[in-house]
Design a protein around this motif. Structure first.
Motif, PDB file in Angstrom:
ATOM      1  N   TYR A   7       0.805  -1.225   0.000  1.00 56.91           N
ATOM      2  CA  TYR A   7       0.000   0.000   0.000  1.00 56.91           C
ATOM      3  C   TYR A   7       0.837   1.273   0.000  1.00 56.91           C
ATOM      4  CZ  TYR A   7      -4.068  -2.883   1.106  1.00 56.91           C
ATOM      5  OH  TYR A   7      -5.061  -3.824   1.087  1.00 56.91           O
ATOM      6  N   CYS A  61       0.239   2.008   7.218  1.00 54.10           N
ATOM      7  CA  CYS A  61      -1.147   1.655   6.912  1.00 54.10           C
ATOM      8  C   CYS A  61      -1.741   0.623   7.869  1.00 54.10           C
ATOM      9  CB  CYS A  61      -1.232   1.134   5.478  1.00 54.10           C
ATOM     10  SG  CYS A  61      -0.238  -0.338   5.206  1.00 54.10           S
ATOM     11  N   SER A  63      -1.071  -2.521   8.143  1.00 58.78           N
ATOM     12  CA  SER A  63      -1.281  -3.810   7.484  1.00 58.78           C
ATOM     13  C   SER A  63      -0.352  -4.870   8.051  1.00 58.78           C
ATOM     14  CB  SER A  63      -1.010  -3.695   5.977  1.00 58.78           C
ATOM     15  OG  SER A  63      -1.966  -2.895   5.368  1.00 58.78           O
ATOM     16  N   LEU A  81       0.520  -9.117   1.370  1.00 61.46           N
ATOM     17  CA  LEU A  81      -0.442  -8.919   2.453  1.00 61.46           C
ATOM     18  C   LEU A  81      -0.714 -10.259   3.120  1.00 61.46           C
ATOM     19  CD1 LEU A  81      -2.926  -6.509   0.689  1.00 61.46           C
ATOM     20  CD2 LEU A  81      -1.282  -5.933   2.489  1.00 61.46           C
TER      21      LEU A  81
END
Length: 94
Positions: A7, A61, A63, A81
């Motif tokens: 991201y 972010c 994540s 991810l």
């Protein structure tokens, strides 16, 4: 070391927190025998070479990432991810 977040792009290591081996995503079923849970919770490898680790993008972010890296050279080979990696693992079990 720099990690490329899917991201946020390439970021310094200080933005991330190491959280353990990516094999933690392969959790046994709730009804699994005690031996499987023992192996999952207590038996860990510490290889020199390519590993897959969980990292949390704490200052970005937020994540969860699976980072494939070489522990000898510190080269980052891939960054995915964690939710995508877990989904692929579940689909492969079917």
């Amino acid at each position: 070391m720099r990690i490329t977040c899917p991201y946020c792009g390439t970021r310094d290591l200080r933005e991330f927190s190491y959280r353990g081996a990516a094999s933690d995503l392969e959790r046994p079923d709730a009804e699994a025998p005690p031996e499987e849970w023992h192996a999952y919770l207590h038996l860990r490898d510490n290889p020199a070479g390519v590993t897959r680790d969980l990292w949390y993008h704490e200052m970005g972010c937020a994540s969860w990432l699976v980072v494939t890296r070489n522990t000898v050279t510190h080269e980052i080979l891939a960054c995915d991810l964690a939710r995508d990696v877990a989904l692929k693992a579940r689909e492969a079990k079917r």
